[in-house]
Design a protein around this motif. Structure first.
Motif, mmCIF file in Angstrom:
data_model
loop_
_atom_site.group_PDB
_atom_site.id
_atom_site.type_symbol
_atom_site.label_atom_id
_atom_site.label_comp_id
_atom_site.label_asym_id
_atom_site.label_seq_id
_atom_site.Cartn_x
_atom_site.Cartn_y
_atom_site.Cartn_z
ATOM 1 N N ALA A 20 0.838 -1.204 0.000
ATOM 2 C CA ALA A 20 0.000 0.000 0.000
ATOM 3 C C ALA A 20 0.872 1.254 0.000
ATOM 4 N N GLU A 21 1.972 1.211 0.741
ATOM 5 C CA GLU A 21 2.857 2.381 0.792
ATOM 6 C C GLU A 21 3.597 2.569 -0.529
ATOM 7 N N VAL A 22 3.965 1.463 -1.183
ATOM 8 C CA VAL A 22 4.611 1.555 -2.494
ATOM 9 C C VAL A 22 3.671 2.201 -3.505
ATOM 10 N N VAL A 23 2.405 1.767 -3.506
ATOM 11 C CA VAL A 23 1.419 2.330 -4.439
ATOM 12 C C VAL A 23 1.192 3.812 -4.148
ATOM 13 N N ALA A 24 1.148 4.176 -2.871
ATOM 14 C CA ALA A 24 0.959 5.584 -2.510
ATOM 15 C C ALA A 24 2.121 6.434 -2.998
ATOM 16 N N SER A 25 3.314 5.851 -3.029
ATOM 17 C CA SER A 25 4.506 6.598 -3.428
ATOM 18 C C SER A 25 4.723 6.615 -4.939
ATOM 19 N N PHE A 26 4.400 5.491 -5.611
ATOM 20 C CA PHE A 26 4.735 5.357 -7.031
ATOM 21 C C PHE A 26 3.522 5.335 -7.956
ATOM 22 N N GLY A 27 2.331 5.143 -7.394
ATOM 23 C CA GLY A 27 1.139 5.079 -8.221
ATOM 24 C C GLY A 27 0.768 3.655 -8.596
ATOM 25 N N THR A 28 -0.456 3.480 -9.109
ATOM 26 C CA THR A 28 -0.962 2.149 -9.438
ATOM 27 C C THR A 28 -0.269 1.544 -10.665
ATOM 28 N N GLY A 29 0.512 2.329 -11.366
ATOM 29 C CA GLY A 29 1.237 1.815 -12.534
ATOM 30 C C GLY A 29 2.286 0.773 -12.188
#
Length: 208
Positions: A49-58
């Motif tokens: 979840a933190e990775v997605v928040a930082s980098f986006g759903t891409g």
């Protein structure tokens, strides 16, 4: 429970997996940072979840898991992105490794940590400060040219990405600077096994 913990490290394609398997064949528990890193960003985890928040759903694959090949291409082309990802993943990996080593049977355990020297290389404190629970550090050393050749053969990548992956890690000299012990992995498996047998005997004595 193991009360003596050895940190095992080496550059990409240096032979960490082979060495780990040889220790495991002698009954030694090896807590693998690569496996811990996958667990840290597994589907449904706080880390992902933190990775997605930082980098986006891409950065996600179609099934909602982390798209590792895409992320690898991204972070090895962008130092800032790599450091952002490491800030998310590394603290979780350290906690998982410590718990696994503490719970391991036998006199000693091994924490296989590919990026052990990187904290010091990046000015983020010494490896011993980042991993104060390690009693000893074993470095797998290999010439850079051989490391590069193994990486190209293993991963089927191009030379540009191979060079980026090697350059993104600590240098050979920086890894050797944190070593208490060194395994030179530039020969056949039989030579590697003999070195592992020697260090296994040494660590059992030290742990005792």
């Amino acid at each position: 429970m193991a009360k003596y913990i050895v940190g095992l490290t080496g550059g990409v394609a240096s032979g960490k997996t082979a060495v780990s398997r040889l220790f495991e064949a002698r009954g030694v528990t090896v807590a693998d940072a690569d496996i811990a890193a996958r667990d840290a960003v597994a589907l449904g985890s706080e880390g992902l979840a933190e990775v997605v928040a930082s980098f986006g759903t891409g950065v996600l694959a179609a099934d909602g898991t982390l798209d590792r090949p895409a992320m690898r291409q991204r972070v090895f082309a962008d130092d800032t992105a790599r450091l952002r990802l490491e800030a998310i993943v590394h603290p979780r990996v350290r906690a998982l490794l410590r718990a696994q080593c503490d719970a391991a049977p036998g006199p000693y355990a091994i924490a296989a940590i590919p990026l052990l020297a990187e904290a010091q290389a990046a000015g983020g404190g010494s490896a011993r400060e980042v991993y104060p629970w390690l009693h000893r550090v074993l470095v797998i050393d290999v010439p850079v040219a051989l490391q590069r050749a193994r990486l190209l053969a293993r991963d089927g990548i191009d030379e540009v990405l191979a060079d980026r992956m090697i350059a993104a890690q600590a240098t050979r000299q920086q890894r050797l600077a944190i070593a208490d012990d060194v395994i030179v992995n530039d020969g056949p498996l039989e030579a590697l096994d003999a070195q592992v047998a020697e260090f296994d005997a040494r660590y059992r004595l030290l742990a005792g």
